[in-house]
Design a protein around this motif. Structure first.
Motif, PDB file in Angstrom:
ATOM      1  N   PRO A   1      -2.486  -6.246   1.053  1.00 34.78           N
ATOM      2  CA  PRO A   1      -2.346  -4.937   1.696  1.00 34.78           C
ATOM      3  C   PRO A   1      -3.709  -4.331   2.048  1.00 34.78           C
ATOM      4  N   ARG A   2      -3.735  -3.616   3.154  1.00 34.31           N
ATOM      5  CA  ARG A   2      -4.960  -2.959   3.593  1.00 34.31           C
ATOM      6  C   ARG A   2      -5.382  -1.914   2.575  1.00 34.31           C
TER       7      ARG A   2
ATOM      8  N   ALA B   1      -4.874   2.803   4.911  1.00 34.22           N
ATOM      9  CA  ALA B   1      -3.770   2.750   5.870  1.00 34.22           C
ATOM     10  C   ALA B   1      -2.930   4.016   5.727  1.00 34.22           C
ATOM     11  N   ASP B   2      -2.083   4.249   6.713  1.00 37.16           N
ATOM     12  CA  ASP B   2      -1.153   5.372   6.597  1.00 37.16           C
ATOM     13  C   ASP B   2      -0.112   5.034   5.526  1.00 37.16           C
ATOM     14  N   GLU B   3       0.633   6.039   5.125  1.00 37.03           N
ATOM     15  CA  GLU B   3       1.567   5.884   4.013  1.00 37.03           C
ATOM     16  C   GLU B   3       2.615   4.798   4.248  1.00 37.03           C
TER      17      GLU B   3
ATOM     18  N   THR C   1       2.571   2.187   6.241  1.00 35.11           N
ATOM     19  CA  THR C   1       1.933   0.870   6.234  1.00 35.11           C
ATOM     20  C   THR C   1       1.608   0.440   4.810  1.00 35.11           C
ATOM     21  N   MET C   2       1.051   1.338   4.036  1.00 31.37           N
ATOM     22  CA  MET C   2       0.685   1.023   2.656  1.00 31.37           C
ATOM     23  C   MET C   2       1.931   0.632   1.843  1.00 31.37           C
TER      24      MET C   2
ATOM     25  N   GLN D   1       3.428  -2.735   3.195  1.00 30.45           N
ATOM     26  CA  GLN D   1       2.578  -3.886   2.908  1.00 30.45           C
ATOM     27  C   GLN D   1       2.610  -4.246   1.423  1.00 30.45           C
ATOM     28  N   TRP D   2       2.611  -3.257   0.543  1.00 36.18           N
ATOM     29  CA  TRP D   2       2.703  -3.568  -0.886  1.00 36.18           C
ATOM     30  C   TRP D   2       4.056  -4.173  -1.230  1.00 36.18           C
TER      31      TRP D   2
END
Length: 168
Positions: A8-9, A12-14, A16-17, A20-21
């Protein structure tokens, strides 16, 4: 064994975060099961636990279905793994469940969950309550990260029991 996960980055915006997690943890489960035969996937942990890697895959197929389709979308589709008559079907059914079918069911559930999630804002409210509480899409995503994290800890121990593999 190669590691197909995308970390995960860090910024990042919420949405995306969170996604990704969640995807990181979904792929961690797949990695824990990679390259094992049926016997390894079905091997139980320690009595009295009924947990196995295949049972975890089936359980998480159930969890994907329950949170995204049943609660968030309010769908009445029958649960593909458990029923009121078989409430432990996810773990106990791992003894006889076809391995390919279990993974296909889980992967299909993940894809359906991604579709549902992408279609809704984070503050969307679930159409079905959970234990008398209205929950948000955001809460469900956080819960799913927690659910996978906890079960990936179990998967670590199960995989080490099966063949000694650790560290992924």
């Amino acid at each position: 064994m190669s590691d197909p996960r995308v970390f995960p980055r860090f910024v990042a915006d919420e949405r995306t975060m969170l996604t990704q997690w969640l995807d990181w943890h979904r792929e961690t489960l797949a990695l824990k099961c990679a390259d094992l035969d049926e016997a390894g996937l079905r091997e139980r942990s320690v009595p009295p636990s009924q947990m196995s890697l295949l049972g975890l895959v089936r359980h998480l197929a159930h969890v994907e279905f329950t949170w995204f389709q049943r609660h968030l979308m309010g769908e009445d589709t029958p649960n593909p793994v458990k029923s009121p008559q078989d409430p432990d079907g996810d773990f106990l059914g791992a003894d006889t469940a076809p391995v390919r079918e279990a993974f296909a069911l889980w992967r299909a559930g993940v894809e359906r969950s991604r579709e549902v999630s992408a279609s809704l804002p984070l503050d969307a409210l679930a159409r079905r309550e959970w234990r008398g509480n209205t929950v948000s899409h955001r809460w469900i995503l956080m819960h799913m990260v927690s659910e996978y994290s906890r079960h990936n800890g179990h998967a670590d121990l199960l995989r080490e029991r099966v063949d000694g593999a650790t560290g992924f």
